[in-house]
Motif scaffolding. Structure first.
Motif, PDB file in Angstrom:
ATOM      1  N   ALA A   1     110.511  32.935 -16.010  1.00  0.00           N
ATOM      2  CA  ALA A   1     111.814  33.458 -15.575  1.00  0.00           C
ATOM      3  C   ALA A   1     112.375  32.649 -14.402  1.00  0.00           C
ATOM      4  CB  ALA A   1     111.669  34.931 -15.183  1.00  0.00           C
TER       5      ALA A   1
ATOM      6  N   GLU B   1     106.375  28.713  -5.162  1.00  0.00           N
ATOM      7  CA  GLU B   1     105.302  29.130  -6.078  1.00  0.00           C
ATOM      8  C   GLU B   1     103.977  29.176  -5.322  1.00  0.00           C
ATOM      9  OE1 GLU B   1     104.761  30.293  -9.256  1.00  0.00           O
ATOM     10  OE2 GLU B   1     102.671  30.226  -8.615  1.00  0.00           O
TER      11      GLU B   1
ATOM     12  N   GLY C   1      99.740  35.925 -24.485  1.00  0.00           N
ATOM     13  CA  GLY C   1      99.555  35.512 -25.869  1.00  0.00           C
ATOM     14  C   GLY C   1     100.405  34.300 -26.220  1.00  0.00           C
TER      15      GLY C   1
ATOM     16  N   GLY D   1     103.373  34.263 -27.612  1.00  0.00           N
ATOM     17  CA  GLY D   1     104.222  34.388 -28.799  1.00  0.00           C
ATOM     18  C   GLY D   1     105.667  34.617 -28.395  1.00  0.00           C
TER      19      GLY D   1
ATOM     20  N   ARG E   1     101.099  29.252 -22.098  1.00  0.00           N
ATOM     21  CA  ARG E   1     102.028  29.607 -21.038  1.00  0.00           C
ATOM     22  C   ARG E   1     102.095  28.583 -19.909  1.00  0.00           C
ATOM     23  NH1 ARG E   1     104.072  34.092 -19.381  1.00  0.00           N
ATOM     24  NH2 ARG E   1     104.965  32.772 -17.780  1.00  0.00           N
TER      25      ARG E   1
ATOM     26  N   VAL F   1     104.995  33.709  -0.860  1.00  0.00           N
ATOM     27  CA  VAL F   1     105.997  34.444  -0.082  1.00  0.00           C
ATOM     28  C   VAL F   1     105.413  35.768   0.397  1.00  0.00           C
ATOM     29  CG1 VAL F   1     108.239  35.601  -0.210  1.00  0.00           C
ATOM     30  CG2 VAL F   1     107.913  33.365  -1.304  1.00  0.00           C
TER      31      VAL F   1
ATOM     32  N   ASP G   1     109.221  39.861 -15.417  1.00  0.00           N
ATOM     33  CA  ASP G   1     108.348  41.019 -15.169  1.00  0.00           C
ATOM     34  C   ASP G   1     108.672  41.711 -13.850  1.00  0.00           C
ATOM     35  OD1 ASP G   1     107.044  40.539 -17.524  1.00  0.00           O
ATOM     36  OD2 ASP G   1     105.164  39.860 -16.623  1.00  0.00           O
TER      37      ASP G   1
ATOM     38  N   GLY H   1     107.376  39.744 -23.398  1.00  0.00           N
ATOM     39  CA  GLY H   1     107.959  39.570 -22.066  1.00  0.00           C
ATOM     40  C   GLY H   1     108.581  38.203 -21.856  1.00  0.00           C
ATOM     41  N   LEU H   2     108.254  37.257 -22.769  1.00  0.00           N
ATOM     42  CA  LEU H   2     108.788  35.904 -22.577  1.00  0.00           C
ATOM     43  C   LEU H   2     110.283  35.831 -22.856  1.00  0.00           C
ATOM     44  CD1 LEU H   2     105.964  33.621 -23.972  1.00  0.00           C
ATOM     45  CD2 LEU H   2     106.966  33.605 -21.691  1.00  0.00           C
TER      46      LEU H   2
END
Ligand SMILES: Cc1cc2nc3c(=O)[nH]c(=O)nc-3n(C[C@H](O)[C@H](O)[C@H](O)COP(=O)(O)OP(=O)(O)OC[C@H]3O[C@@H](n4cnc5c(N)ncnc54)[C@H](O)[C@@H]3O)c2cc1C
Length: 377
Positions: free
Chosen positions: A14, A33, A44, A46, A95, A119, A266, A278-279
């Motif tokens: 995201a 990051e 997964g 997918g 991922r 952060v 998320d 969630g992707l």
């Protein structure tokens, strides 16, 4: 003090997507990051090929396998096979590879990335956002994108997203050989997992296996499930790298922005509460957040409220039905399997849901009525 246009917390799918689209539009953007390099991510991988519509560059270099067949089972028997029609509607990615690929495109477009940068403080002072880590490094920006995943503390702090989080309990297993899973095939197993399902998705030279429980606090004994599932797929029951985790799932319509802060992926609790997809919402929300921020930074509009509205119509409305289906299906999974998955029309419907052509709203009332009617008898 150098003031950026946007700081993005988290360089996952995201955050990296938002960074790419902001940088491409000429905004000064920094991705923060916490991990120093891409780590194995419990996912997964997918996703519907329809996500390509949000990128001007080809995503195929990040795709490990194109799926054209889905195998369903109940307790590893009673199989149902769905051939996915059309041209490669469902993809599997590693991922860490996908996230790194999009982040690289964002950097090429002009974004900056700071890593490791964990952060720990986000506050607004005199009209600007101050974002800091534990070492006292601090950055300033006009806007912030919250993209730090399921454990994000910031939506609660700033009063956005659901007041009560709902979590799926997950276990992920990464195996670096293929076992007996057929090429281009994804597997969903419904009988072994209480209040959820297990999946096996192929990778180039590997496989992702996962378990998700979606309602209640009961965590399925992953050891018991994996002892049956892994040998059925040609693995030793103890093989693979395992990760347990809580995944924030969609839990009602809520504002996802303040006057100059936006939550995505998320962190915004967008993940599908029925299939843990969630992707697609992570990439969609990154894209929409950037679009909303771009026009706000240009002075074309006075607030970011269109972001919340767009996410509701393009994603939340379908998830409201997904949550209802999940609550009924996972309470009566055997009935759900017989009446939902084993219907002659089901493989076609499932293919359309997985490929993003259809939302849960298109099938929900019929599915729920059928499940409730049968469970009552
Ligand atoms: C076991 C499992 C299987 C799944 N399978 C699928 C699937 O097959 N298909 C699908 O569509 N979805 C799947 N999902 C869901 C999907 O993985 C998530 O919805 C997706 O990762 C969301 O992306 P994101 O960018 O919002 O968050 P993340 O990918 O979690 O990225 C958040 C980033 O923020 C960083 N970060 C966190 N805290 C900080 C901090 N304080 N400071 C700086 N950086 C920070 C993290 O290191 C991370 O890089 C699965 C999830 C699980 C748990």
């Amino acid at each position: 003090m150098k003031i950026k246009d946007v700081l993005i917390i988290g360089a996952g799918a995201a955050g990296a997507t938002a960074a790419f689209h902001l940088a491409k539009a000429g905004k000064t953007v920094t991705l923060l990051e916490m991990s120093s390099k891409e780590l194995l991510k419990p996912c997964g991988g997918g996703m519907a090929a329809a996500v390509q519509q949000w990128f001007p560059f080809d995503l195929m270099p990040a795709v490990d396998e194109v799926i054209n067949r889905v195998d369903f089972s109940w307790n590893l028997s009673d199989p149902v096979i769905a051939e996915l029609p059309g041209s490669s509607p469902f993809w599997i990615v590693r991922r860490e590879k996908l996230d790194a690929y999009i982040a690289t495109k964002a950097i090429e477009a002009g974004a900056e990335i700071l890593r490791p940068f964990r952060v720990t403080r986000v506050e607004k002072q005199e009209g600007y956002w101050q974002v800091a880590n534990d070492s006292g490094e601090k950055l300033t920006a006009k806007a912030v994108v919250i993209a730090d995943g399921s454990n994000s503390p910031w939506p609660k702090k700033f009063g956005i997203g659901p007041s009560q989080q709902h979590y799926a309990f997950t276990t992920s297993v990464r195996l670096e050989r293929r076992g007996s899973l057929s090429k281009s095939t994804a597997k969903f197993e419904f009988g072994l997992v209480k209040h959820g399902f297990a999946w096996a998705f192929p990778l180039a030279g590997g496989i992702n296996i996962g378990i998700g429980s979606f309602i209640g606090q009961h965590v399925t004994d992953r050891k018991v499930v994996l002892e049956q599932l892994l040998p059925a797929l040609g693995f030793d029951p103890k093989e693979g790298i395992r990760t347990d985790g809580l995944l924030r799932v969609w839990n009602g319509h809520h504002s996802l922005n303040t006057d100059s802060l936006i939550a995505v992926g998320d962190a915004a609790s967008l993940c599908d509460p029925f299939l843990a997809e969630g992707l697609r919402p992570a990439l969609l929300s990154g894209y929409e957040a950037a679009s909303s921020l771009n026009s706000w930074l240009e002075g074309d509009k006075k607030d970011l409220n269109d972001y919340t509205k767009t996410m509701k119509s393009k994603w939340g409305d379908s998830m409201a039905w997904g949550r209802r289906i999940s609550q009924v299906f996972y309470r009566f999974p055997k009935v759900g399997y017989q009446l939902g998955i084993k219907r002659p029309t089901a493989p076609q419907r499932i293919a359309e849901i997985l490929s993003g052509k259809m939302g849960y709203g298109d099938i929900a009332t019929r599915v729920i009525r059928r499940l409730l009617f049968s469970a009552d008898r």
